[in-house]
Design an enzyme around this catalytic site. Sequence first.
Site, mmCIF file in Angstrom:
data_model
loop_
_atom_site.group_PDB
_atom_site.id
_atom_site.type_symbol
_atom_site.label_atom_id
_atom_site.label_comp_id
_atom_site.label_asym_id
_atom_site.label_seq_id
_atom_site.Cartn_x
_atom_site.Cartn_y
_atom_site.Cartn_z
ATOM 1 C CG ASN A 11 117.107 45.046 133.613
ATOM 2 O OD1 ASN A 11 117.807 45.547 132.611
ATOM 3 N ND2 ASN A 11 116.724 45.656 134.117
ATOM 4 C CD1 TRP A 12 116.610 40.694 127.815
ATOM 5 C CD2 TRP A 12 118.289 40.973 126.735
ATOM 6 N NE1 TRP A 12 116.346 40.197 127.360
ATOM 7 C CE2 TRP A 12 116.994 40.349 126.287
ATOM 8 C CE3 TRP A 12 119.155 40.475 125.849
ATOM 9 C CZ2 TRP A 12 116.849 39.395 124.643
ATOM 10 C CZ3 TRP A 12 118.904 40.323 124.097
ATOM 11 C CH2 TRP A 12 117.984 39.354 123.932
ATOM 12 C CE LYS A 13 117.975 42.765 136.226
ATOM 13 N NZ LYS A 13 117.539 41.982 138.171
ATOM 14 C CG HIS A 94 117.589 48.575 137.602
ATOM 15 N ND1 HIS A 94 118.050 47.278 139.022
ATOM 16 C CD2 HIS A 94 117.134 47.219 137.624
ATOM 17 C CE1 HIS A 94 117.372 45.909 139.324
ATOM 18 N NE2 HIS A 94 116.321 46.550 138.034
ATOM 19 C CD GLU A 96 120.356 43.822 139.526
ATOM 20 O OE1 GLU A 96 120.101 44.258 138.344
ATOM 21 O OE2 GLU A 96 119.174 43.256 140.131
ATOM 22 C CD GLU A 164 112.738 46.190 138.777
ATOM 23 O OE1 GLU A 164 112.265 45.579 138.434
ATOM 24 O OE2 GLU A 164 114.120 47.186 139.022
ATOM 25 N N GLY A 170 114.942 38.637 141.349
ATOM 26 C CA GLY A 170 115.600 37.715 141.244
ATOM 27 C C GLY A 170 115.650 36.773 142.200
ATOM 28 C CB SER A 209 110.441 37.219 141.325
ATOM 29 O OG SER A 209 111.732 36.833 142.000
ATOM 30 N N GLY A 230 113.035 40.839 134.257
ATOM 31 C CA GLY A 230 114.629 41.166 134.110
ATOM 32 C C GLY A 230 114.541 39.102 134.433
ATOM 33 N N GLY A 231 114.859 37.843 134.764
ATOM 34 C CA GLY A 231 115.652 36.979 134.596
ATOM 35 C C GLY A 231 114.136 35.944 133.507
HETATM 36 P P1 13P Z 1 113.906 39.478 137.960
HETATM 37 O O1 13P Z 1 112.682 39.071 137.239
HETATM 38 O O2 13P Z 1 115.199 38.349 138.073
HETATM 39 O O3 13P Z 1 113.046 39.542 139.109
HETATM 40 O O4 13P Z 1 113.886 40.959 138.117
HETATM 41 C C1 13P Z 1 113.590 42.161 138.497
HETATM 42 C C2 13P Z 1 114.504 43.406 137.845
HETATM 43 O O5 13P Z 1 114.851 44.128 138.389
HETATM 44 C C3 13P Z 1 114.043 44.211 136.678
HETATM 45 O O6 13P Z 1 114.900 44.940 136.277
#
Ligand code: 13P
Length: 250
Positions: A11-13, A94, A96, A164, A170, A209, A230-231
């Site tokens: 997920n590149w956000k 998500h 977020e 999650e 993150g 993470s 994510g990251g």
């Molecule tokens: P991170 O891997 O950066 O913690 O993000 C997880 C995430 O929110 C994937 O949707």
Amino acid sequence: MGDRRKYIVGNWKMNGVADTIDEATAIARHATDAPGVDVALCPPATLVERMARRVPTLAVGGQDCHECESGAYTGSISVAMLVDAGARLVIVGHSERREGLGESDSLVRAKAERALAGGLSVIVCVGESKRIRDAGDAERHVTAQVAASLPEDFDPARLAIAYEPIWAIGTGDVAKVSDVAAMHAAIRDMLRDRAGAEAASVRILYGGSVTGDNAAELLAVADVDGALVGGASLTAAKFVPIVEAAAAIE
Ligand code: 13P
């Protein structure tokens, strides 16, 4: 136990412009020959069409969709638009968006229903806050979220759930393996009550993470069928080791 291939999704956000597609190309070069693993990337909406065209071996997805088919919804993206751009999947719910934009379980369910009806696969995200975890209420909260966010009817092959924990996203603060195991088992039980034998085919991903260093341990847990990353999905150097960790299990 269903026949669940591991599923590693990036997920590149809100990250990525045209040049970044080179990372997706590099990911696809390694990912498509990882045995027993499905790999997908969800870039920002502006890159879906270009990534799907330039990297046809990779499943490309959206990070959200609108619950309506079309209409006066400035800034929103419909399922048909994602399909038209070459997407094969979409993430809904998500944290977020739930936390930042106030998206409710019923809205998430409407989005998931629309996406499935439009031919996409769906990843429905759930997860508890630190406050809920510390209060000992995480399993009740998350299973209730799953129950209220899932479509009435679903094709288990096209539905995945991503657990999650919000506090793990993150932060580098990955959830304890024992807590992940307990939560995934609770979600599987809840699915079994709801969908019977079909529940065995739904993939349950962990997110928060995940890195190349912790992926093997997390992915070895029963009922952890993959990861939403994510990251560490933004570069091939960080993402490919996670795909390799998934391929090494079995
Ligand atoms: P991170 O891997 O950066 O913690 O993000 C997880 C995430 O929110 C994937 O949707």
